[in-house]
Scaffold this active site. Structure first.
Site, PDB file in Angstrom:
ATOM      1  N   LYS A  15    -109.943 -32.526 -27.687  1.00  0.00           N
ATOM      2  CA  LYS A  15    -109.044 -33.335 -26.864  1.00  0.00           C
ATOM      3  C   LYS A  15    -108.824 -32.699 -25.491  1.00  0.00           C
ATOM      4  O   LYS A  15    -108.771 -33.399 -24.470  1.00  0.00           O
ATOM      5  CB  LYS A  15    -107.692 -33.502 -27.577  1.00  0.00           C
ATOM      6  CG  LYS A  15    -107.762 -34.253 -28.902  1.00  0.00           C
ATOM      7  CD  LYS A  15    -108.151 -35.698 -28.717  1.00  0.00           C
ATOM      8  CE  LYS A  15    -108.103 -36.451 -30.034  1.00  0.00           C
ATOM      9  NZ  LYS A  15    -108.526 -37.862 -29.894  1.00  0.00           N
ATOM     10  N   LYS A  19    -116.412 -38.258 -35.039  1.00  0.00           N
ATOM     11  CA  LYS A  19    -115.623 -39.002 -36.019  1.00  0.00           C
ATOM     12  C   LYS A  19    -115.073 -40.284 -35.385  1.00  0.00           C
ATOM     13  O   LYS A  19    -114.894 -40.369 -34.164  1.00  0.00           O
ATOM     14  CB  LYS A  19    -114.482 -38.149 -36.564  1.00  0.00           C
ATOM     15  CG  LYS A  19    -113.313 -37.970 -35.623  1.00  0.00           C
ATOM     16  CD  LYS A  19    -112.109 -37.419 -36.371  1.00  0.00           C
ATOM     17  CE  LYS A  19    -110.871 -37.425 -35.479  1.00  0.00           C
ATOM     18  NZ  LYS A  19    -109.643 -37.079 -36.197  1.00  0.00           N
ATOM     19  N   LYS A  23    -108.991 -43.523 -33.440  1.00  0.00           N
ATOM     20  CA  LYS A  23    -108.233 -44.622 -32.841  1.00  0.00           C
ATOM     21  C   LYS A  23    -108.007 -44.419 -31.352  1.00  0.00           C
ATOM     22  O   LYS A  23    -107.695 -45.371 -30.637  1.00  0.00           O
ATOM     23  CB  LYS A  23    -106.885 -44.789 -33.561  1.00  0.00           C
ATOM     24  CG  LYS A  23    -105.957 -43.603 -33.490  1.00  0.00           C
ATOM     25  CD  LYS A  23    -104.667 -43.870 -34.270  1.00  0.00           C
ATOM     26  CE  LYS A  23    -103.732 -42.666 -34.235  1.00  0.00           C
ATOM     27  NZ  LYS A  23    -104.269 -41.513 -34.963  1.00  0.00           N
TER      28      LYS A  23
END
Length: 274
Positions: A59, A140, A143
């Site tokens: 991230k 992966k 969302k």
């Protein structure tokens, strides 16, 4: 903006949890014991330990290494969510194993310093350990992926689901096989197909013999739509009954506080706050 998004996400999760867990549902912000324990645990973990976590690295890289502290310390809040109830076993996906290791380290560290108090929770890996992105089988499914075609949501319409699977990344071999190392895209479709039908990977491949990947994408999409249909229907029904959802949240919050309050009080006594 980030806080509004978090509240919206928690609201959606509450609806889904209400479907599966009934009156045990409670959003974290309504149980202040979670955040109280999170602060205490944060005082026990070193910065490099959090920076080493894979999800933080990913991230932070996506945010050009300008990640926020809320994201960095979120795994500690997850640990507090678990330890507030002295949980012994936690079902997780493969991507959360590192975070569970942090939970275990925090429990063991607390016990070593203040005496045996927290059970050291064990991970229970779900059968499908990780769902991969439809657009990048090496990553992966998330969302928060900016590519809207990469992620299938329970609330997607049948048309949206069909479109996403039709545009899923595969390869130039038309046969349906399961070989994650060489055919990541097709193998991801097979894994999803197996997960939503309850069949084994071998059974899915056997049933798909003679089907080319273009047709197989529609087969998988239809299986996902069929699996999601009753869940989506129940979510829509629950969303129409706001009074019931608020009652579930109030009841769940009260039950959660009843369980977590004595734990955090004892923790405060042990660390010298009370």
């Amino acid at each position: 903006m980030a806080l509004r998004a978090m509240k919206k996400a928690r609201g959606c999760r509450s609806v889904i949890r209400a479907l599966h867990k009934g009156p045990e549902v409670t959003p974290t912000p309504q149980v202040s014991e979670h955040t109280q324990l999170s602060w205490i645990l944060t005082c026990m973990v070193r910065l490099p330990r959090l920076q080493h976590l894979h999800q933080w690295k990913v991230k932070a890289a996506q945010q050009k290494h300008d990640g926020m502290m809320g994201l960095l310390t979120y795994p500690v809040l997850q640990a507090a969510d678990i330890l507030s109830y002295k949980s012994t076993h936690v079902p997780v996906g493969e991507d959360q194993v590192q975070h569970m290791e942090l939970v275990q380290d925090l429990a063991q560290g607390f016990n070593k310093k203040y005496g045996q108090f927290f059970p050291v929770p064990q991970s229970i890996l779900t059968p499908m350990k990780k769902v991969k992105s439809l657009r990048d089988p090496s990553a992966k499914m998330s969302k928060s992926d900016p590519d809207k075609l990469a992620t299938v949501r329970i609330t997607d319409s049948p048309e949206e689901i069909v479109t996403k699977f039709r545009k899923a990344v595969t390869d130039f071999t038309s046969e349906v096989t399961y070989d994650p190392a060489r055919r990541g895209g097709v193998s991801n479709l097979v894994a999803i197909h197996a997960a939503v039908t309850g069949l084994s990977v071998e059974e899915v491949v056997h049933c798909s013999m003679g089907i080319n990947t273009a047709h197989y994408k529609r087969v998988v999409a239809d299986a996902v739509i069929e699996k999601f249909a009753p869940i989506k229907s129940e979510i829509e029904k629950l969303k129409m009954d706001k009074d019931y959802l608020e009652k579930v949240l109030r009841t769940g919050s009260a039950k959660a506080k009843e369980l977590a309050y004595p734990v955090i009080q004892e923790v405060k006594k042990l660390v010298g706050i009370l």
